[in-house]
Design an enzyme around this catalytic site. Structure first.
Site, PDB file in Angstrom:
ATOM      1  N   HIS A 104       2.198   5.406  -6.738  1.00 10.88           N
ATOM      2  CA  HIS A 104       1.560   5.125  -5.452  1.00 10.88           C
ATOM      3  C   HIS A 104       0.964   3.720  -5.442  1.00 10.88           C
ATOM      4  O   HIS A 104       1.171   2.946  -4.500  1.00 10.88           O
ATOM      5  CB  HIS A 104       0.464   6.151  -5.167  1.00 10.88           C
ATOM      6  CG  HIS A 104       0.982   7.528  -4.939  1.00 10.88           C
ATOM      7  ND1 HIS A 104       0.164   8.584  -4.587  1.00 10.88           N
ATOM      8  CD2 HIS A 104       2.238   8.039  -4.996  1.00 10.88           C
ATOM      9  CE1 HIS A 104       0.883   9.676  -4.450  1.00 10.88           C
ATOM     10  NE2 HIS A 104       2.148   9.368  -4.706  1.00 10.88           N
ATOM     11  N   SER A 148       7.190   8.562  -2.391  1.00 13.10           N
ATOM     12  CA  SER A 148       5.792   8.190  -2.154  1.00 13.10           C
ATOM     13  C   SER A 148       5.524   6.716  -2.413  1.00 13.10           C
ATOM     14  O   SER A 148       4.731   6.086  -1.698  1.00 13.10           O
ATOM     15  CB  SER A 148       4.871   9.042  -3.030  1.00 13.10           C
ATOM     16  OG  SER A 148       5.009  10.411  -2.733  1.00 13.10           O
TER      17      SER A 148
END
Length: 252
Positions: free
Chosen positions: A202, A156
């Protein structure tokens, strides 16, 4: 003499002309390629193969490769481990590691959607550098701001890095950003809707993508190669500084 379309040319003239031929470049300095999905496909294959190994080997492989700050007893080994103990590879290997089918499918779908465009704009080398540095940035942020005994894994951070770079480059080209901004907003909201999602990774990947994307997009013409190398080197050193600072804090 060598036969030409009209008349003949001497061998020295042919060699000189060959040296003057330059490979076509994208607006961001990457080499133009006929197939702009090669690196994207390779990254997907690597992630899928590692996921297959996880299904075969199980937790011992996950415990060895996942991002882990510092633990006196790594699960399955009952020995000390983690980045703070010198296991630096975890900062990279965690980005290619997935445990759940849904997780790897979502990340690989996002990579397939975003990757070819970024690869086409940047060329293969710059695309690889962006992907790996975004993965490292996500891991560095997770390592720095999460509890040292918490484990993390997944691509991610690298995916968010691609989104960040794509956002900056699309802005540079004056493209419509509404669709990309909506996709980014949805993904940023996921950690607040679902548990066990490392939003720090993230954000770390996104920050790296935005920074490196700006370095790629706004480099002066004629000096793009040097500017891009300096931008990548600066981002790498910043990630290393974050990791070293956190390691000194945990071992202090």
């Amino acid at each position: 003499m060598i036969s030409a379309a009209v008349g003949f040319q001497c061998p020295e003239c042919v060699r000189e002309g060959s040296r003057e031929v330059r490979q076509a470049r994208t607006v961001f300095g990457g080499a133009v390629q006929a197939d702009t999905t090669v690196v994207t496909k390779i990254l997907i294959v690597i992630n899928v193969l590692v996921f297959g190994l996880v299904l075969i080997v199980g937790d011992p492989l996950v415990n060895r490769l996942m991002l882990l700050g510092k633990s006196g007893f790594v699960p399955g080994t009952w020995e000390p481990g983690g980045v703070a103990y010198g296991e630096w590879w975890r900062l990279v290997t965690a980005a290619f590691l997935h445990q759940q089918l849904f997780h790897v499918l979502v990340n690989m779908w996002a990579l397939w959607v975003l990757g070819p465009t970024v690869e086409a704009w940047l060329g293969r080398l710059r695309f690889v550098v962006l992907y790996l540095l975004a993965a490292l940035g996500g891991a560095a942020a997770s390592y720095a701001f999460n509890p040292p005994t918490s484990g993390a894994l997944g691509a991610s951070g690298a995916i968010f890095g691609l989104m960040g770079a794509l956002l900056v480059m699309a802005r540079r080209l004056r493209y419509d950003l509404r669709g990309l901004l909506a996709l980014l907003a949805i993904n940023l909201a996921f950690p607040f809707l679902f548990a066990h999602i490392d939003w720090k990774a993230h954000l770390g990947g996104l920050v790296v993508g935005l920074a490196l994307g700006a370095g790629y997009a706004y480099a002066p013409r004629g000096r793009q190669g040097l500017a891009h190398a300096l931008a990548a080197g600066g981002v790498f050193l910043l990630c290393v500084a974050v990791v070293v600072a956190r390691t000194l804090q945990l071992n202090g």
